[in-house]
Scaffold this motif. Structure first.
Motif, PDB file in Angstrom:
ATOM      1  N   GLN A 134       0.859  -1.180   0.000  1.00 56.33           N
ATOM      2  CA  GLN A 134       0.000   0.000   0.000  1.00 56.33           C
ATOM      3  C   GLN A 134       0.897   1.233   0.000  1.00 56.33           C
ATOM      4  OE1 GLN A 134      -2.556  -0.041   3.404  1.00 56.33           O
ATOM      5  NE2 GLN A 134      -3.408  -2.040   2.945  1.00 56.33           N
ATOM      6  N   LEU A 135       0.616   2.150  -0.905  1.00 56.60           N
ATOM      7  CA  LEU A 135       1.383   3.392  -0.981  1.00 56.60           C
ATOM      8  C   LEU A 135       0.414   4.556  -0.848  1.00 56.60           C
ATOM      9  CD1 LEU A 135       3.377   2.299  -4.119  1.00 56.60           C
ATOM     10  CD2 LEU A 135       4.244   2.305  -1.794  1.00 56.60           C
ATOM     11  N   GLY A 136       0.828   5.598  -0.183  1.00 56.83           N
ATOM     12  CA  GLY A 136      -0.051   6.754  -0.039  1.00 56.83           C
ATOM     13  C   GLY A 136      -0.968   6.597   1.157  1.00 56.83           C
ATOM     14  N   SER A 137      -2.245   6.738   0.936  1.00 59.31           N
ATOM     15  CA  SER A 137      -3.241   6.759   2.004  1.00 59.31           C
ATOM     16  C   SER A 137      -3.370   5.407   2.704  1.00 59.31           C
ATOM     17  CB  SER A 137      -4.592   7.151   1.417  1.00 59.31           C
ATOM     18  OG  SER A 137      -5.605   7.034   2.383  1.00 59.31           O
ATOM     19  N   SER A 138      -3.762   5.443   3.973  1.00 59.80           N
ATOM     20  CA  SER A 138      -4.013   4.210   4.715  1.00 59.80           C
ATOM     21  C   SER A 138      -5.508   3.970   4.908  1.00 59.80           C
ATOM     22  CB  SER A 138      -3.323   4.276   6.078  1.00 59.80           C
ATOM     23  OG  SER A 138      -3.837   5.365   6.825  1.00 59.80           O
ATOM     24  N   ASN A 139      -6.329   4.726   4.198  1.00 60.92           N
ATOM     25  CA  ASN A 139      -7.782   4.587   4.283  1.00 60.92           C
ATOM     26  C   ASN A 139      -8.196   3.202   3.776  1.00 60.92           C
ATOM     27  OD1 ASN A 139     -10.533   4.629   3.517  1.00 60.92           O
ATOM     28  ND2 ASN A 139     -10.506   6.853   3.359  1.00 60.92           N
ATOM     29  N   PRO A 140      -8.881   2.393   4.596  1.00 61.63           N
ATOM     30  CA  PRO A 140      -9.217   1.025   4.179  1.00 61.63           C
ATOM     31  C   PRO A 140     -10.111   0.955   2.938  1.00 61.63           C
ATOM     32  CG  PRO A 140      -9.746   1.362   6.498  1.00 61.63           C
ATOM     33  CD  PRO A 140      -9.305   2.672   5.958  1.00 61.63           C
TER      34      PRO A 140
END
Length: 174
Positions: A134-140
């Motif tokens: 995952q790159l960038g946001s950690s929003n599921p």
């Protein structure tokens, strides 16, 4: 009176689906009388045989939100090409909002090396050997949608050969 039993094939198809709740969040809306609380559920639906979908449901109670999320996930199913080694045909990249996901095939026995909602999407798609980041946001939700976009972009060698209008053997030769 007509026979009203369900088609046994359809019942079997319904039981094939697995669903996993990625996140349940309590959200509120400000109205004249105060705050109206509801629940948002992010659900991943898949059959572990190459079909997977991500759905979002919102309702006044958790069970209703999950039910709506499952229905939404089944509406947004994609087909994932899986190789003989239970991996993906080639590396791919997907974006969802500010989230970016990189997915690469892995050798047999590697397992699913991924985090968060991306792992859930890959497992329910039936992919067994894969590396993901995952790159960038950690929003599921955005990560799940990015993973879905990446998997939707996958193409088999057969599809590429047909698209280029050449025999599949010519893809391998240099």
């Amino acid at each position: 009176m007509a026979n009203r039993r369900k088609n046994p094939r359809k019942v079997e198809k319904e039981t094939d689906w697995q669903e996993r709740v990625v996140q349940i969040r309590r959200v509120s809306k400000v109205v004249k009388g105060g705050k109206k609380l509801s629940f948002r559920a992010i659900v991943v639906v898949g059959n572990e045989r190459g079909q997977v979908g991500v759905g979002v449901g919102k309702a006044a109670d958790v069970i209703g939100a999950v039910r709506k999320g499952v229905a939404d996930g089944k509406k947004h199913l994609i087909d994932v090409p899986i190789t003989k080694s239970n991996s993906i045909p080639h590396p791919t990249f997907g974006e969802g909002g500010a989230a970016r996901v990189m997915i690469r095939p892995a050798a047999p026995g590697t397992g699913v090396i991924a985090g968060g909602s991306v792992r859930t999407v890959l497992e329910l798609a039936g992919v067994r050997n894969v590396l993901a980041k995952q790159l960038g946001s950690s929003n599921p939700l955005n990560n799940a949608r990015a993973a879905l976009e990446a998997l939707a972009a996958l193409r088999t060698f057969q599809e590429v050969a047909e698209e280029r209008e050449i025999p599949i053997e010519n893809l391998y030769s240099k």
